[in-house]
Design a protein around this motif. Structure first.
Motif, PDB file in Angstrom:
ATOM      1  N   MET A  32      -9.302 -17.576  78.371  1.00  0.00           N
ATOM      2  CA  MET A  32      -8.477 -16.385  78.557  1.00  0.00           C
ATOM      3  C   MET A  32      -7.949 -16.311  79.990  1.00  0.00           C
ATOM      4  SD  MET A  32      -9.531 -12.487  77.566  1.00  0.00           S
ATOM      5  CE  MET A  32      -9.459 -12.828  75.805  1.00  0.00           C
ATOM      6  N   LEU A  47     -16.027 -13.000  71.864  1.00  0.00           N
ATOM      7  CA  LEU A  47     -14.662 -12.539  71.709  1.00  0.00           C
ATOM      8  C   LEU A  47     -14.465 -11.277  72.543  1.00  0.00           C
ATOM      9  CD1 LEU A  47     -14.281 -12.951  67.844  1.00  0.00           C
ATOM     10  CD2 LEU A  47     -13.783 -14.610  69.654  1.00  0.00           C
ATOM     11  N   LEU A 101      -4.729  -9.930  72.958  1.00  0.00           N
ATOM     12  CA  LEU A 101      -6.027 -10.457  73.401  1.00  0.00           C
ATOM     13  C   LEU A 101      -7.203  -9.928  72.572  1.00  0.00           C
ATOM     14  CD1 LEU A 101      -5.556 -10.389  77.276  1.00  0.00           C
ATOM     15  CD2 LEU A 101      -5.303 -12.313  75.703  1.00  0.00           C
ATOM     16  N   ASN A 151     -10.027  -9.506  70.214  1.00  0.00           N
ATOM     17  CA  ASN A 151     -10.875 -10.452  69.468  1.00  0.00           C
ATOM     18  C   ASN A 151     -10.549 -11.920  69.726  1.00  0.00           C
ATOM     19  OD1 ASN A 151     -12.520  -8.471  68.275  1.00  0.00           O
ATOM     20  ND2 ASN A 151     -10.926  -8.056  66.752  1.00  0.00           N
ATOM     21  N   GLN A 152      -9.962 -12.206  70.893  1.00  0.00           N
ATOM     22  CA  GLN A 152      -9.718 -13.596  71.285  1.00  0.00           C
ATOM     23  C   GLN A 152     -10.916 -14.107  72.088  1.00  0.00           C
ATOM     24  OE1 GLN A 152      -7.016 -15.506  70.283  1.00  0.00           O
ATOM     25  NE2 GLN A 152      -6.802 -13.682  68.993  1.00  0.00           N
TER      26      GLN A 152
END
Length: 149
Positions: free
Chosen positions: A88, A72, A80, A82-83
């Motif tokens: 991404m 993450l 964005l 902790n995505q």
């Protein structure tokens, strides 16, 4: 062969050769990013066009078996934060400007920071020169990504 036919054939050959040279290598497609320190492949980024602008999305990370395979972005901010890094969009809003694509941004998931960016294809379409910078292009860092197979 008559002189007229020979001249016609020569003219066609020159036209085709000129046309092939005039075709510019595309920035679109899959690119392998290279780690600045280890010089080993770090990720695959797919560049695509949407609304006349170029974007780049992380498709794959090259990680050791002991590492988290889809970490993450804990240093990213806002939406964005902790995505997952895979999937991404790290390159945004690049617009065609002569032989370069400029006016966009690039995100470095390692530190969560976003920089101004410009890109250009080199070496007959085999390399992508990626420049991230703060303020003006002189203050920044350049990476070379290699066309992925």
């Amino acid at each position: 062969m008559t002189a007229t036919r020979w001249l016609g054939l020569a003219t066609l050959t020159v036209l085709f050769a000129t046309s092939a040279l005039a075709q510019e290598a595309s920035v679109l497609g899959r690119w392998t990013t290279i780690d600045d320190e280890t010089k080993k492949p770090k990720s695959i980024v797919v560049l695509y066009e949407e609304g006349g602008k170029v974007y780049g999305k992380i498709e794959k990370l090259f990680r050791a078996p002991t590492e988290e395979q889809n970490p993450l972005c804990d240093k990213c901010e806002g939406a964005l934060k902790n995505q997952p890094i895979i999937g991404m969009v790290i390159l945004r809003d690049l617009k065609k400007d002569g032989n370069e694509w400029t006016g966009g941004t690039i995100l470095d998931p390692a530190n969560g920071k976003t920089y101004k960016s410009k890109i250009a294809v080199e070496d007959g379409g085999k390399k992508l020169k990626v420049r991230g910078f703060i303020g003006i292009a002189l203050i920044g860092r350049t990476q070379y990504w290699m066309r992925a197979e």
